[in-house]
Design an enzyme around this catalytic site. Structure first.
Site, PDB file in Angstrom:
ATOM      1  CG  ASN A   1       8.688   4.084 -28.138  1.00  0.00           C
ATOM      2  OD1 ASN A   1       7.535   3.744 -27.851  1.00  0.00           O
ATOM      3  ND2 ASN A   1       9.649   4.001 -27.261  1.00  0.00           N
TER       4      ASN A   1
ATOM      5  CG  ASP B   1       8.579  -0.111 -26.957  1.00  0.00           C
ATOM      6  OD1 ASP B   1       8.188   0.516 -25.959  1.00  0.00           O
ATOM      7  OD2 ASP B   1       8.027  -0.023 -28.066  1.00  0.00           O
TER       8      ASP B   1
ATOM      9  CB  SER C   1       5.522  -3.964 -30.262  1.00  0.00           C
ATOM     10  OG  SER C   1       4.532  -3.059 -30.684  1.00  0.00           O
ATOM     11  CB  SER C   2       1.516  -2.358 -26.753  1.00  0.00           C
ATOM     12  OG  SER C   2       2.212  -2.552 -25.556  1.00  0.00           O
TER      13      SER C   2
ATOM     14  CB  THR D   1       2.144   4.236 -31.653  1.00  0.00           C
ATOM     15  OG1 THR D   1       3.349   3.932 -30.982  1.00  0.00           O
ATOM     16  CG2 THR D   1       1.587   3.039 -32.340  1.00  0.00           C
TER      17      THR D   1
ATOM     18  N   GLY E   1      -0.897   4.386 -28.753  1.00  0.00           N
ATOM     19  CA  GLY E   1      -0.876   4.786 -27.341  1.00  0.00           C
ATOM     20  C   GLY E   1      -0.250   3.781 -26.407  1.00  0.00           C
ATOM     21  N   GLY E   2       0.959   3.281 -26.761  1.00  0.00           N
ATOM     22  CA  GLY E   2       1.689   2.397 -25.838  1.00  0.00           C
ATOM     23  C   GLY E   2       0.818   1.211 -25.424  1.00  0.00           C
TER      24      GLY E   2
ATOM     25  NE  ARG F   1       8.767  -3.356 -31.698  1.00  0.00           N
ATOM     26  CZ  ARG F   1       8.307  -2.292 -31.035  1.00  0.00           C
ATOM     27  NH1 ARG F   1       7.735  -1.281 -31.681  1.00  0.00           N
ATOM     28  NH2 ARG F   1       8.376  -2.242 -29.730  1.00  0.00           N
TER      29      ARG F   1
HETATM   30  N1  GLY Z   1       6.398   1.730 -29.211  1.00  0.00           N
HETATM   31  C1  GLY Z   1       5.175   1.296 -28.649  1.00  0.00           C
HETATM   32  C2  GLY Z   1       4.917  -0.134 -28.894  1.00  0.00           C
HETATM   33  O1  GLY Z   1       5.367  -0.683 -29.878  1.00  0.00           O
HETATM   34  O2  GLY Z   1       4.272  -0.748 -28.097  1.00  0.00           O
END
Ligand code: GLY
Length: 557
Positions: free
Chosen positions: A388, A410, A439-440, A368, A460-461, A91
């Site tokens: 992102n 984020d 992050s998701s 992503t 997708g976020g 990350r």
């Molecule tokens: N940039 C989207 C995530 O990491 O959740």
């Protein structure tokens, strides 16, 4: 539209070199046929699932560069044939000069600054993660992983429908940065269209340097110096020191059980692993046979569970190196407590986050893309990578072709201020130098009796978390094939805003029933990009690439 995308993917796949077909060695699923082919070729050439995943990642950085690339980060979840699960956290981190108020101008928050331009990127971690993975667990030379990406960057590739759409949407912002404009827009300033060839000569050059010199090129010299010089001129804060101090983190996998399966997820700063586990734990208190996918009862139950999980996400989750993220969030007793709040046939308000057990003492030590690979020996990779939002910060470091992420968005850039994905976050996810934004991304592996049966994840976020959950439930609880599981219309609730978002191809009767229950339903365009590989009962590898993206899931022959 889906049919068109599928036909397109076949057409593109057919234009590449034929796959060598001597042995069945593995399986790969990515959002782009060129990347799937790079992964399959790596395995046919004697590489394993790790070589395949890195080859796919580096190819995606060229042919799907609006989603991920070496200017971004990733979470790499590896299951080794000896049974070990490895979590490599690549990350991004906030630059050393980052401050909480770095996006405040004249006393007012300027929300565009964390999204676009030189202040948006964190220090990229993808190359460090890929390099570590190949060194420790790969079988092929590092150099080989770049071959397909270099070819696609040098010769060009026909851009697909999704690429063309994102390019059109972001063209005005890309035009603000000369190096980006020169690569992604035509000389007259218009974006390339679907089917037109995009060449990235600078990126090909950078890939060659990386292939020859290794990750040092990116973290020691010369890339950090070039970046520092550009940032200084453009008003950014990234320095060569930021690159020199970047380190991947090896993390303990987050493991929970669900109806006899072992679910292996990624720990914080992924919120995905925690909340997929938490939601499965809550759902374990219900009988899946009581509700069938596609019914209001099913959507109601899941939506109530999603709301509880996302309320906790907004409060508790952040980089475990900086804040205490309670492990109690996926405790089975806590899940039971939350399950008691899910009333069938009702919409129950969730005013605030919950309080997991022993939260003071037990915590994690701290747009992503997703791709999955598996080889015949039993190595599996589930990896989510990102810069992102589409085209990240829109900033290409001049002369390198490297597009930088906008992962700083984020973070919660200010209390109560939603980010691009309308997610709000708390103190736990505030900006601090060297900190990883929440992050998701939810790379997930499922084991039965110690052997992997499935690898999945999504793009997708925040919908990554709910897409992953749905894919797991459809395959584990309802035994759907990967293709069927990924084709079903999706829904998503993230607590705030208090809206149930449903894909617009959801049957209208179902939408009406959910509105009648009291949900504020927002119909949206098809979203996400889930990739899955599953082992069938007779030991064969099968899989699917999300029909919403022009991807390819395929075996080595
Ligand atoms: N940039 C989207 C995530 O990491 O959740």
């Amino acid at each position: 539209m889906f049919r068109r995308i599928c036909l397109l993917s076949v057409a593109i796949a057919c234009t590449g070199a034929p796959l060598r077909a001597e042995r069945v060695e593995g399986y790969a699923a990515t959002v782009q046929p060129f990347a799937t082919r790079a992964a399959l070729d790596a395995m046919t050439d004697g590489g394993n699932a790790i070589d395949a995943a890195v080859a796919a990642a580096l190819t995606l950085g060229v042919v799907d560069g609006h989603n991920s690339g070496v200017g971004g980060g990733c979470f790499l979840l590896i299951h080794l044939k000896d049974g070990r699960n490895i979590c490599i956290d690549g990350r991004e981190i906030a630059p050393l000069a980052a401050t909480r108020d770095m996006y405040v101008r004249d006393g007012k928050l300027d929300e565009s600054l964390s999204k676009t331009g030189p202040l948006a990127p964190g220090v990229p971690g993808a190359i460090a993660a890929y390099s570590y993975a190949i060194k420790e667990y790969g079988r092929l030379p590092w150099k080989k992983a770049f071959a397909a990406g270099i070819r696609c960057a040098d010769d060009g590739f026909p851009i697909d429908l999704v690429y063309a759409r994102k390019l059109k949407a972001t063209a005005p912002e890309l035009a603000l940065f000369p190096a980006s404009r020169a690569i992604f827009l035509k000389p007259d300033g218009s974006p390339y269209l679907e089917g037109e060839i995009l060449r990235q000569k600078d990126l090909a050059k950078s890939y060659r340097e990386l292939a020859e010199q290794g990750a040092e090129w990116f973290y020691t010299r010369p890339f950090p110096e070039v970046t520092q010089a550009y940032m200084k001129e453009a008003g950014g804060i990234l320095t060569a020191e930021d690159f020199a101090t970047y380190k991947i983190k090896l993390r303990e996998p987050l493991i929970t059980s669900y109806h006899g399966w072992q679910i292996v997820g990624f720990p914080p700063p992924s919120s995905g692993g925690v909340h997929v586990a938490q939601m499965l734990n809550i759902l374990e208190n219900f009988d899946p046979a009581e509700v069938k996918p596609g019914t209001p009862e099913f959507v109601n139950r899941l939506t109530e569970v999603m709301k509880l999980a996302f309320a906790d996400r907004a409060y508790w989750l952040g980089d475990p190196g900086f804040v205490k993220v309670p492990t109690g969030l996926f405790d089975k007793t806590y899940a039971k407590e939350l399950a008691a709040k899910v009333a069938s046939g009702k919409v129950t308000p969730v005013p605030d986050h919950g309080t997991p057990p022993d939260w003071q003492n037990n915590y994690f030590e701290k747009h992503t893309t997703h791709f999955v690979t598996a080889d015949a020996e039993g190595n599996w990779v589930s990896c989510t990578a990102t810069i992102n939002t589409a085209f990240g910060s829109k900033v290409v470091i001049p002369g390198t072709g490297i597009l930088m992420n906008n992962e700083m968005d984020d973070f919660s850039i200010a209390p109560g201020v939603p980010n691009h994905f309308k997610l709000i976050g708390g103190e736990a996810n505030a900006i601090a130098p060297g900190k990883r934004p929440l992050s998701s991304m939810s790379p997930t592996i499922v084991e039965k009796d110690g052997k992997v049966v499935l690898a999945v994840g999504a793009a997708g976020g925040p919908t990554i978390i709910t897409q992953t959950l749905l894919a797991l439930l459809y395959t584990l609880d309802y035994d759907m094939t990967p293709a069927d599981a990924l084709a079903l219309p999706r829904f998503h609730h993230q607590w705030s805003p208090d809206q149930l978002r449903m894909e617009k191809n959801t049957p209208p009767a179902l939408v009406s029933q959910l509105k009648a229950l009291g949900y504020e339903v927002e119909l949206i365009e098809p979203f996400g990009g889930t990739q899955m590989i599953r082992k069938t009962a007779d030991g064969k590898l099968t899989g699917a690439s999300d029909p919403r993206v022009p991807g390819l899931a395929a075996p080595t022959k």
